[in-house]
Design a protein around this motif. Structure first.
Motif, PDB file in Angstrom:
ATOM      1  N   ASP A 185       0.815  -1.229   0.098  1.00 18.65           N
ATOM      2  CA  ASP A 185      -0.187  -0.148  -0.010  1.00 18.65           C
ATOM      3  C   ASP A 185       0.828   1.163   0.160  1.00 18.65           C
ATOM      4  O   ASP A 185       1.348   1.654   1.063  1.00 18.65           O
ATOM      5  CB  ASP A 185      -0.976  -0.079   1.381  1.00 18.65           C
ATOM      6  N   HIS A 186       0.954   1.907  -1.123  1.00 14.68           N
ATOM      7  CA  HIS A 186       1.783   3.201  -1.246  1.00 14.68           C
ATOM      8  C   HIS A 186       0.724   4.254  -0.923  1.00 14.68           C
ATOM      9  O   HIS A 186       1.389   5.332  -0.708  1.00 14.68           O
ATOM     10  CB  HIS A 186       2.535   3.320  -2.483  1.00 14.68           C
ATOM     11  N   PHE A 187      -0.513   4.240  -1.200  1.00 14.57           N
ATOM     12  CA  PHE A 187      -1.471   5.257  -0.881  1.00 14.57           C
ATOM     13  C   PHE A 187      -1.399   5.910   0.332  1.00 14.57           C
ATOM     14  O   PHE A 187      -1.319   7.333   0.369  1.00 14.57           O
ATOM     15  CB  PHE A 187      -2.713   4.741  -1.310  1.00 14.57           C
ATOM     16  N   THR A 188      -1.490   5.088   1.565  1.00 17.52           N
ATOM     17  CA  THR A 188      -1.594   5.708   2.665  1.00 17.52           C
ATOM     18  C   THR A 188      -0.359   6.351   3.230  1.00 17.52           C
ATOM     19  O   THR A 188      -0.385   7.698   3.638  1.00 17.52           O
ATOM     20  CB  THR A 188      -1.918   4.732   3.847  1.00 17.52           C
ATOM     21  N   PRO A 189       0.895   5.896   2.995  1.00 17.39           N
ATOM     22  CA  PRO A 189       2.002   6.663   3.435  1.00 17.39           C
ATOM     23  C   PRO A 189       2.102   7.963   2.541  1.00 17.39           C
ATOM     24  O   PRO A 189       2.591   9.010   2.969  1.00 17.39           O
ATOM     25  CB  PRO A 189       3.317   5.856   3.288  1.00 17.39           C
ATOM     26  N   PHE A 190       1.806   8.071   1.336  1.00 14.78           N
ATOM     27  CA  PHE A 190       1.838   9.005   0.350  1.00 14.78           C
ATOM     28  C   PHE A 190       0.950  10.103   0.848  1.00 14.78           C
ATOM     29  O   PHE A 190       1.413  11.510   1.003  1.00 14.78           O
ATOM     30  CB  PHE A 190       1.744   8.612  -0.948  1.00 14.78           C
ATOM     31  N   LEU A 191      -0.057   9.798   1.033  1.00 18.27           N
ATOM     32  CA  LEU A 191      -1.266  10.823   1.354  1.00 18.27           C
ATOM     33  C   LEU A 191      -0.947  11.408   2.626  1.00 18.27           C
ATOM     34  O   LEU A 191      -1.133  12.551   2.867  1.00 18.27           O
ATOM     35  CB  LEU A 191      -2.733  10.259   1.211  1.00 18.27           C
ATOM     36  N   SER A 192      -0.497  10.428   3.720  1.00 15.16           N
ATOM     37  CA  SER A 192      -0.128  11.166   4.902  1.00 15.16           C
ATOM     38  C   SER A 192       1.047  12.182   4.749  1.00 15.16           C
ATOM     39  O   SER A 192       0.931  13.073   5.539  1.00 15.16           O
ATOM     40  CB  SER A 192       0.291   9.893   5.915  1.00 15.16           C
ATOM     41  N   ALA A 193       2.179  11.684   3.976  1.00 20.52           N
ATOM     42  CA  ALA A 193       3.011  12.632   3.802  1.00 20.52           C
ATOM     43  C   ALA A 193       2.748  14.073   3.466  1.00 20.52           C
ATOM     44  O   ALA A 193       3.273  15.175   3.731  1.00 20.52           O
ATOM     45  CB  ALA A 193       4.331  12.046   3.065  1.00 20.52           C
ATOM     46  N   MET A 194       1.651  13.884   2.299  1.00 19.65           N
ATOM     47  CA  MET A 194       1.145  15.034   1.602  1.00 19.65           C
ATOM     48  C   MET A 194       0.587  16.020   2.693  1.00 19.65           C
ATOM     49  O   MET A 194       0.910  17.276   2.738  1.00 19.65           O
ATOM     50  CB  MET A 194       0.580  14.780   0.356  1.00 19.65           C
ATOM     51  N   LEU A 195      -0.162  15.340   3.361  1.00 20.82           N
ATOM     52  CA  LEU A 195      -1.094  16.314   4.162  1.00 20.82           C
ATOM     53  C   LEU A 195      -0.006  16.778   5.343  1.00 20.82           C
ATOM     54  O   LEU A 195      -0.379  17.936   5.628  1.00 20.82           O
ATOM     55  CB  LEU A 195      -2.096  15.009   5.112  1.00 20.82           C
ATOM     56  N   ASN A 196       1.034  15.961   5.944  1.00 18.99           N
ATOM     57  CA  ASN A 196       1.811  16.627   7.022  1.00 18.99           C
ATOM     58  C   ASN A 196       2.515  17.565   6.458  1.00 18.99           C
ATOM     59  O   ASN A 196       2.689  18.617   7.335  1.00 18.99           O
ATOM     60  CB  ASN A 196       2.907  15.380   7.482  1.00 18.99           C
ATOM     61  N   VAL A 197       3.021  17.602   5.166  1.00 16.56           N
ATOM     62  CA  VAL A 197       3.890  18.744   4.772  1.00 16.56           C
ATOM     63  C   VAL A 197       3.013  20.081   4.520  1.00 16.56           C
ATOM     64  O   VAL A 197       3.181  20.981   4.955  1.00 16.56           O
ATOM     65  CB  VAL A 197       4.613  18.420   3.442  1.00 16.56           C
ATOM     66  N   PHE A 198       1.647  19.776   3.979  1.00 16.75           N
ATOM     67  CA  PHE A 198       0.846  20.839   3.713  1.00 16.75           C
ATOM     68  C   PHE A 198       0.557  21.444   4.985  1.00 16.75           C
ATOM     69  O   PHE A 198       0.582  22.649   5.220  1.00 16.75           O
ATOM     70  CB  PHE A 198      -0.378  20.526   3.048  1.00 16.75           C
ATOM     71  N   GLU A 199       0.098  20.651   5.863  1.00 16.83           N
ATOM     72  CA  GLU A 199      -0.278  21.083   7.295  1.00 16.83           C
ATOM     73  C   GLU A 199       0.901  21.929   8.014  1.00 16.83           C
ATOM     74  O   GLU A 199       0.726  22.916   8.661  1.00 16.83           O
ATOM     75  CB  GLU A 199      -0.660  19.967   8.318  1.00 16.83           C
ATOM     76  N   SER A 200       2.070  21.525   7.962  1.00 14.50           N
ATOM     77  CA  SER A 200       3.148  22.157   8.640  1.00 14.50           C
ATOM     78  C   SER A 200       3.403  23.324   8.014  1.00 14.50           C
ATOM     79  O   SER A 200       3.989  24.513   8.868  1.00 14.50           O
ATOM     80  CB  SER A 200       4.495  21.164   8.666  1.00 14.50           C
TER      81      SER A 200
END
Length: 180
Positions: A2-17
């Motif tokens: 599953d590449h989706f979950t870590p990819f999306l989590s990383a994107m959300l994290n960087v946008f949020e930070s």
């Protein structure tokens, strides 16, 4: 795998930070400072924030089904300071980010295989996300730099203060070498 979950989590994290970094920076700037450009050929913090929010609204509204450059977007108006108060600016800023986060959180693994369009150009969903992230981070850097200048000696650093990297590393990792 599953590449989706870590990819999306990383994107959300960087946008949020980056959203949080911007908000911590502008909290250190007066209302007048938000509206003051450093030079006649540059944008004020308020204008950059308006542009970022307008871009996020356009790109992320109906992200998978409509072109990212919405017909009703007035991009040129984004570069004119039209908000009467900080609160109005922040409400618009928040609107853009809410649309982004809601859209990202609504994606499915299958959506990563889709093609979307921005100004008529085809993009994979991961590319469109990266494009938006790059654009947003570029402008966050501008906002932070201008805020730093506007705040002057009253600035509180947003990351590790100058000259304190060694202290930070010792607090983080003890006496050993970082990462070992």
């Amino acid at each position: 795998m599953d590449h989706f979950t870590p990819f999306l989590s990383a994107m959300l994290n960087v946008f949020e930070s980056h959203k949080q970094m911007t908000e911590r920076a502008i909290a250190q700037v007066s209302d007048e400072g938000l509206r003051t450009a450093l030079h006649e050929h540059t944008n004020s913090i308020a204008v950059i924030m308006k542009h970022v929010a307008g871009n996020l609204i356009s790109r992320w509204t109906d992200f998978l089904t409509t072109d990212g450059e919405k017909r009703d977007r007035n991009r040129d108006d984004e570069f004119v300071d039209t908000f009467a108060t900080r609160e109005e600016l922040l409400a618009y800023w928040e609107r853009g980010w809410t649309i982004l986060f809601d859209s990202l959180k609504g994606l499915t693994p299958e959506d990563l295989e889709k093609t979307i369009y921005i100004r008529g150009d085809a993009h994979t969903v991961p590319l469109a996300i990266q494009r938006s992230l790059g654009h947003t981070c570029y402008h966050v850097g501008q906002i932070v730099q201008v805020a730093r200048i506007q705040a002057g000696d009253e600035w509180t650093t947003l990351t590790i203060p100058r000259g304190q990297s060694e202290q930070f590393n010792k607090e983080r990792w003890g006496e050993g070498t970082p990462g070992k």
